[in-house]
Structures are given as structure tokens and as C-alpha cells.
Design a protein around this motif. Structure first.
Motif, PDB file in Angstrom:
ATOM      1  N   SER A 219       0.697  -1.388  -0.039  1.00 17.80           N
ATOM      2  CA  SER A 219      -0.031   0.034  -0.201  1.00 17.80           C
ATOM      3  C   SER A 219       0.752   1.379  -0.078  1.00 17.80           C
ATOM      4  O   SER A 219       0.575   2.277   0.204  1.00 17.80           O
ATOM      5  CB  SER A 219      -0.486   0.340   0.461  1.00 17.80           C
ATOM      6  OG  SER A 219      -0.488   0.146   1.800  1.00 17.80           O
ATOM      7  N   GLY A 220       2.278   1.184   0.076  1.00 18.63           N
ATOM      8  CA  GLY A 220       3.208   2.539  -0.078  1.00 18.63           C
ATOM      9  C   GLY A 220       3.680   2.711   1.100  1.00 18.63           C
ATOM     10  O   GLY A 220       4.488   3.843   2.068  1.00 18.63           O
ATOM     11  N   GLN A 221       3.054   1.563   2.623  1.00 16.39           N
ATOM     12  CA  GLN A 221       3.710   2.076   3.837  1.00 16.39           C
ATOM     13  C   GLN A 221       5.422   1.767   4.203  1.00 16.39           C
ATOM     14  O   GLN A 221       5.833   0.544   3.260  1.00 16.39           O
ATOM     15  CB  GLN A 221       3.406   1.835   4.894  1.00 16.39           C
ATOM     16  CG  GLN A 221       0.783   1.810   4.615  1.00 16.39           C
ATOM     17  CD  GLN A 221       0.481   1.050   5.841  1.00 16.39           C
ATOM     18  OE1 GLN A 221       0.212   1.314   7.084  1.00 16.39           O
ATOM     19  NE2 GLN A 221       0.808  -0.172   6.136  1.00 16.39           N
ATOM     20  N   VAL A 222       5.846   3.126   4.992  1.00 12.83           N
ATOM     21  CA  VAL A 222       7.171   2.799   4.764  1.00 12.83           C
ATOM     22  C   VAL A 222       7.632   2.743   6.108  1.00 12.83           C
ATOM     23  O   VAL A 222       7.674   3.560   7.367  1.00 12.83           O
ATOM     24  CB  VAL A 222       7.211   4.504   4.147  1.00 12.83           C
ATOM     25  CG1 VAL A 222       9.458   4.114   4.466  1.00 12.83           C
ATOM     26  CG2 VAL A 222       7.389   4.008   2.852  1.00 12.83           C
ATOM     27  N   CYS A 223       8.389   1.659   6.637  1.00 14.50           N
ATOM     28  CA  CYS A 223       9.108   1.120   7.883  1.00 14.50           C
ATOM     29  C   CYS A 223      10.849   1.537   7.755  1.00 14.50           C
ATOM     30  O   CYS A 223      11.133   1.201   6.702  1.00 14.50           O
ATOM     31  CB  CYS A 223       8.857   0.095   8.386  1.00 14.50           C
ATOM     32  SG  CYS A 223      10.443  -0.357   9.245  1.00 14.50           S
TER      33      CYS A 223
ATOM     34  N   THR B 293      -4.689  -0.976  -5.991  1.00 16.51           N
ATOM     35  CA  THR B 293      -4.451  -1.785  -6.901  1.00 16.51           C
ATOM     36  C   THR B 293      -2.873  -1.308  -7.702  1.00 16.51           C
ATOM     37  O   THR B 293      -2.101  -2.073  -7.351  1.00 16.51           O
ATOM     38  CB  THR B 293      -5.411  -1.609  -7.854  1.00 16.51           C
ATOM     39  OG1 THR B 293      -6.701  -3.114  -6.489  1.00 16.51           O
ATOM     40  CG2 THR B 293      -4.834  -2.490  -8.881  1.00 16.51           C
ATOM     41  N   GLU B 294      -3.278   0.311  -8.213  1.00 14.94           N
ATOM     42  CA  GLU B 294      -2.293   0.974  -9.032  1.00 14.94           C
ATOM     43  C   GLU B 294      -0.848   0.218  -8.346  1.00 14.94           C
ATOM     44  O   GLU B 294       0.485   0.574  -8.783  1.00 14.94           O
ATOM     45  CB  GLU B 294      -2.380   2.394  -9.068  1.00 14.94           C
ATOM     46  CG  GLU B 294      -3.574   2.241 -10.585  1.00 14.94           C
ATOM     47  CD  GLU B 294      -4.022   3.618 -10.259  1.00 14.94           C
ATOM     48  OE1 GLU B 294      -4.619   3.751 -11.722  1.00 14.94           O
ATOM     49  OE2 GLU B 294      -3.879   4.305  -9.608  1.00 14.94           O
TER      50      GLU B 294
ATOM     51  N   TYR C 109      -3.785 -10.183  -3.838  1.00 16.91           N
ATOM     52  CA  TYR C 109      -5.043 -10.854  -3.104  1.00 16.91           C
ATOM     53  C   TYR C 109      -5.375 -11.628  -2.067  1.00 16.91           C
ATOM     54  O   TYR C 109      -6.402 -10.796  -1.277  1.00 16.91           O
ATOM     55  CB  TYR C 109      -5.404 -11.483  -4.373  1.00 16.91           C
ATOM     56  CG  TYR C 109      -6.854 -11.909  -4.072  1.00 16.91           C
ATOM     57  CD1 TYR C 109      -7.565 -11.020  -4.976  1.00 16.91           C
ATOM     58  CD2 TYR C 109      -7.178 -13.711  -3.786  1.00 16.91           C
ATOM     59  CE1 TYR C 109      -9.048 -11.710  -4.857  1.00 16.91           C
ATOM     60  CE2 TYR C 109      -8.539 -13.997  -4.214  1.00 16.91           C
ATOM     61  CZ  TYR C 109      -8.965 -12.656  -4.662  1.00 16.91           C
ATOM     62  OH  TYR C 109     -10.693 -13.359  -4.372  1.00 16.91           O
ATOM     63  N   LYS C 110      -5.042 -11.989  -1.379  1.00 15.25           N
ATOM     64  CA  LYS C 110      -5.148 -12.345  -0.129  1.00 15.25           C
ATOM     65  C   LYS C 110      -5.536 -11.641   0.741  1.00 15.25           C
ATOM     66  O   LYS C 110      -5.960 -11.697   2.604  1.00 15.25           O
ATOM     67  CB  LYS C 110      -4.003 -13.775   0.399  1.00 15.25           C
ATOM     68  CG  LYS C 110      -4.274 -14.494   1.797  1.00 15.25           C
ATOM     69  CD  LYS C 110      -2.847 -15.718   1.768  1.00 15.25           C
ATOM     70  CE  LYS C 110      -1.518 -14.800   1.935  1.00 15.25           C
ATOM     71  NZ  LYS C 110      -1.451 -14.350   3.636  1.00 15.25           N
TER      72      LYS C 110
ATOM     73  N   LEU D  77      -6.600  -7.570  -7.374  1.00 10.45           N
ATOM     74  CA  LEU D  77      -6.295  -8.171  -8.674  1.00 10.45           C
ATOM     75  C   LEU D  77      -5.046  -6.884  -9.067  1.00 10.45           C
ATOM     76  O   LEU D  77      -5.196  -6.550 -10.271  1.00 10.45           O
ATOM     77  CB  LEU D  77      -7.430  -7.729  -9.459  1.00 10.45           C
ATOM     78  CG  LEU D  77      -8.417  -9.317  -8.032  1.00 10.45           C
ATOM     79  CD1 LEU D  77      -9.896  -9.357  -9.709  1.00 10.45           C
ATOM     80  CD2 LEU D  77      -7.649 -10.595  -8.392  1.00 10.45           C
ATOM     81  N   VAL D  78      -4.261  -8.219  -9.197  1.00  6.34           N
ATOM     82  CA  VAL D  78      -3.150  -7.300 -10.090  1.00  6.34           C
ATOM     83  C   VAL D  78      -2.087  -8.672 -11.159  1.00  6.34           C
ATOM     84  O   VAL D  78      -1.370  -7.929 -11.667  1.00  6.34           O
ATOM     85  CB  VAL D  78      -1.359  -7.185  -8.828  1.00  6.34           C
ATOM     86  CG1 VAL D  78      -2.229  -6.055  -8.289  1.00  6.34           C
ATOM     87  CG2 VAL D  78      -0.874  -8.060  -8.048  1.00  6.34           C
TER      88      VAL D  78
END
Length: 425
Positions: free
Chosen positions: A310-314, A395-396, A418-419, A424-425
């Protein structure tokens, strides 16, 4: 007052005090080694700091009840102590730490600093690290200093008068060096990918290490770049010699390199010594998003330990194990986003543990800290390419991040998308 030994000067500290230690490569480690001995005769001392160099003596288990470290950023000397509960980590944006001192939210009884010898006016310099130390000195009830002839004399917010010290010791010790990291094919390719985003006239923020150096090595054909950064290191020196960094395009401090600390080789320290082109400023200013955004085309380059789909950065922990700290990443990510034509980059190798673990993961590890949120992230870069996540759907984002993951993990990441997310990618 001048004292003959660190132990004599540090004897002014009383039971129960909260101390601040000058940090980064300016760490007064000779004083800290003495503090470890003095603390054994004291009770309930708390030592605040950022990353400290050569401070392992303060991590000894026998100091329990005598002195406890409370760090805003975890480095190699303090990491084992933090991870086993012998020291405390305080998450905080680097820009906000000086505000905690000045407001009294975080009291400081004694500041321990390392400075250059005084000039003819009695002014010493904090040298290669101003960060939060200036604010700590302004807030502290007393200041104990190591005057070190090896400390470079720098310009900006670094000056402090000899008369402001309650105690000082004249003691020569080497300034810690951080030699440039060796390049490998992976970091070199990441550097090329990041450099592809850098435009003429950009104002750069970058850190230390192989990826920033690899990026800088690819910028020899750029023009009129600027520097407004939390820190800088040796990678900028060849470009300064070539005139790539003119700092002309900046609106804040045009013609000047703006930083709050420097870490690198002796050549770097010689460069900043008495150099009015470089100004070391309070980190509450250098990392203030309202200041950063005033420069056009700010390009913030930072690193990460893990990025989810999702883009979260640790960037500060390995799961629940604190590895580094929040630092100034979000200060500059947000400042760059608000800058006219600005961009923020998170750059990291695609894998860890010898290629057996993907740093692009469906989910962050349990307990991992989100330093840069999915709403703030812009570019993510690995050796396999560049993912632009700005204004992208989940998704993107997942598709873009899977495309820059190591090939051997892409199929599983698509299944996990998906899981875990229903994508759906």
C-alpha cells in the motif's frame, strides 16, 4: 571554570539530573567514558541523546540505577541496549526535539558538549553537529564542555561563548570518521535510478551511505543544484569541486549549503572548517517543513527497511526491534511534497538477508513502525526501477511496487496482494 580532567568537571552533576549529550560525529566520547565512571557514584541520572559515537561504555549493565540512556535515535552503540531493555527509545520527529527543550516539555539539567577552541572574541563552535544541541544548551541549567582543537570551526548557529560554560576541559581527541561506503552493483543501480529523477536546479536532501553516494556519483552533468539537508557527507565534495552545486536556485539561503550536521572523512571536516559557504543551523529550522517548502524543486532522498504494497514505509524498526529512529524523514518528505516542483524518494535494495527476503512485502512485519505513511509516499526506488505512487490507487500501487521487487518474489507478492488486500494485480 576550567578543570584539569573530565571527571572533575562532570562531578558537578547531581543525583537525579537529566543530561543532554552532543551527538552524531561531535559526540564527546572522551567525556562519556569519564561519565560512565562518575555515574557509578551517582543515582538516577538520565542521558538524552541522538545517535552517539563510541558511547558503548554507557551501555554497561552495572550502570542500572546509576545512569539510563534515553535516545531519540538508535545507532550501533545503543541498539543492543535498547533492544534488551537497558536503554529507552523515544520516537520523535527530529525537528520537534528542540521545541521539547525550549518549551520545558523535556527538561534538561546539564548539557555535555564538544567544541572548538575559542577565537579572539571568546567564541567556540559546536563544529560539525548543531542538531538539537543548541536548544539543549539554551534550556540547560549548566553546560559542561570539552574544548577539542580537532573540532572544525563551523558557521551558522554553532557559536557559543566560553563564558557560557559552567565547566570545561581542554582535551584533544579524534573526531570519528565515516569513510564512504564501498559501492556494489546493486547500490550503483539504485543510485542511477534515483539520479534519473534529479533535474537541473533541484535542491537536494540526502543522508549518508552507499545509496546517496551512488546517486551523487551520477549527477556530474547536472547544473545549479542546491543543498538544504539534515546532514551531508563526502559524496557532495567532487560535485562541489566541479561546480554542480551552485545553490543559486534556492530561495532560502541562496549560495549557501544548509545543514545541521556532517559525518564523513577528514577531507569533509577540512572542507567545512571555517567555510562560510556552509552553515550549520538548528534542526528545528533546517527540518521545518515551512522552511523546506520555500525552496523550489526540493528533492528529498531517504531510505527504508521495508515497504508494503500500500506504500507504507518502515524506516525505524525490524518488526518490534528498534533499529534506528524516526529522524527527519517525514520532515523532508512533507517539505518536498509542498515545495514547488518538489519530489520525495524512498530508496532501498529490493532484498535483504542475502537475497532471501523481499523488502517489498505485502504487509509490514508485525510491530513495524510506519515512519512515512501511504498518504505521504511519492517515489519508491529499488535496483529494479522506479515506482511513482502519487495519486495511485491501492491496486495501482501494488502493481507498481511488485514491478520493482526482486523477480523471484513477484509471483508470491501478487498472490499475497489478493489474499491480504483483496487486490487483483
Amino acid at each position: 571554570m576550567k578543570y584539569q580532567s573530565p571527571e572533575q568537571a562532570l562531578a558537578l552533576i547531581q543525583d537525579g539530573e537529566t543530561l543532554w549529550c552532543h551527538s552524531m560525529a561531535a559526540t564527546p566520547y572522551a567525556m562519556l567514558n569519564a561519565l560512565a565512571r562518575v555515574a557509578m557514584e551517582k543515582r538516577d541520572l538520565t542521558l538524552l541523546s541522538l545517535h552517539t559515537e563510541h558511547s558503548q561504555a554507557l551501555c554497561a549493565a552495572e550502570l542500572q540505577g546509576h545512569l539510563r540512556q534515553r535516545v531519540f535515535f538508535v545507532g550501533s552503540p545503543t541498539r543492543p541496549a535498547v533492544q534488551c531493555g537497558l536503554a529507552d527509545y523515544v520516537p520523535a520527529f527530529l525537528s520537534e526535539i528542540p521545541k521539547m527543550f525550549r518549551s520545558g516539555e523535556q527538561p534538561v539539567d546539564t548539557a555535555i558538549v564538544q567544541v572548538s577552541p575559542p577565537d579572539k572574541h571568546g567564541l567556540c563552535s559546536l563544529g560539525i553537529s548543531v542538531e538539537a544541541t543548541r536548544a539543549a544548551m539554551q534550556s540547560a541549567k549548566k553546560i559542561i564542555a570539552q574544548i577539542n582543537p580537532k573540532m572544525p570551526r563551523t558557521h551558522g548557529d554553532s557559536f557559543v561563548h566560553l563564558a557560557d560554560f559552567d565547566a570545561y576541559v581542554e582535551l584533544e581527541s579524534e573526531i570519528p570518521l565515516h569513510l564512504p561506503a564501498e559501492q556494489d552493483p546493486i547500490t550503483a543501480q539504485i543510485g542511477r535510478n534515483v539520479a534519473s529523477l534529479v533535474r537541473d536546479g533541484d535542491c537536494l536532501q540526502m543522508g549518508i551511505g552507499a545509496i546517496p553516494d551512488a546517486t551523487l556519483a551520477c549527477l556530474g552533468d547536472r547544473q545549479n543544484l542546491g543543498i538544504h539537508t539534515e546532514m551531508f557527507s563526502d559524496g557532495v565534495l567532487p560535485l562541489l569541486a566541479k561546480g554542480v552545486f551552485s545553490n543559486r536556485n534556492k530561495r532560502k539561503h541562496p549560495g549557501k549549503i544548509v545543514t545541521t550536521f556532517a559525518m564523513g572523512s577528514q577531507a569533509l571536516y577540512d572542507f567545512v572548517d571555517d567555510n562560510p559557504e556552509v552553515v550549520f543551523l538548528d534542526v528545528a529550522y533546517t527540518n521545518d517543513t515551512s522552511v523546506i517548502r520555500q525552496n523550489p524543486q526540493v528533492m528529498a532522498i531517504n531510505s527504508a527497511l521495508q515497504v508494503d504494497l500500500s506504500g507504507q514505509v518502515c524506516a525505524d524498526s525490524l518488526g518490534t526491534k528498534i533499529y534506528s529512529g524516526v529522524g527527519g524523514q517525514m520532515d523532508f518528505v512533507r517539505g518536498a511534497a509542498l515545495s514547488e516542483g518538489g519530489r520525495a524518494v524512498i530508496a532501498l535494495p529490493a532484498t535483504a538477508a542475502g537475497g532471501t527476503v523481499s523488502r517489498i512485502s505485502s504487509l509490514l512485519a508485525p510491530g513495524a513502525g510506519v515512519v512515512t505513511t501511504r498518504a505521504h509516499v511519492h517515489y519508491v526506488v529499488t535496483e529494479y526501477g522506479v515506482a511513482n505512487l502519487r495519486a495511485r490507487s491501492l491496486t495501482e500501487r501494488a502493481k507498481a511496487l511488485i514491478n520493482i521487487a526482486a523477480p523471484q518474489f513477484r509471483e508470491q507478492l501478487a498472490k499475497d496482494a489478493y489474499k491480504d488486500w483483496g487486490l487483483l494485480v
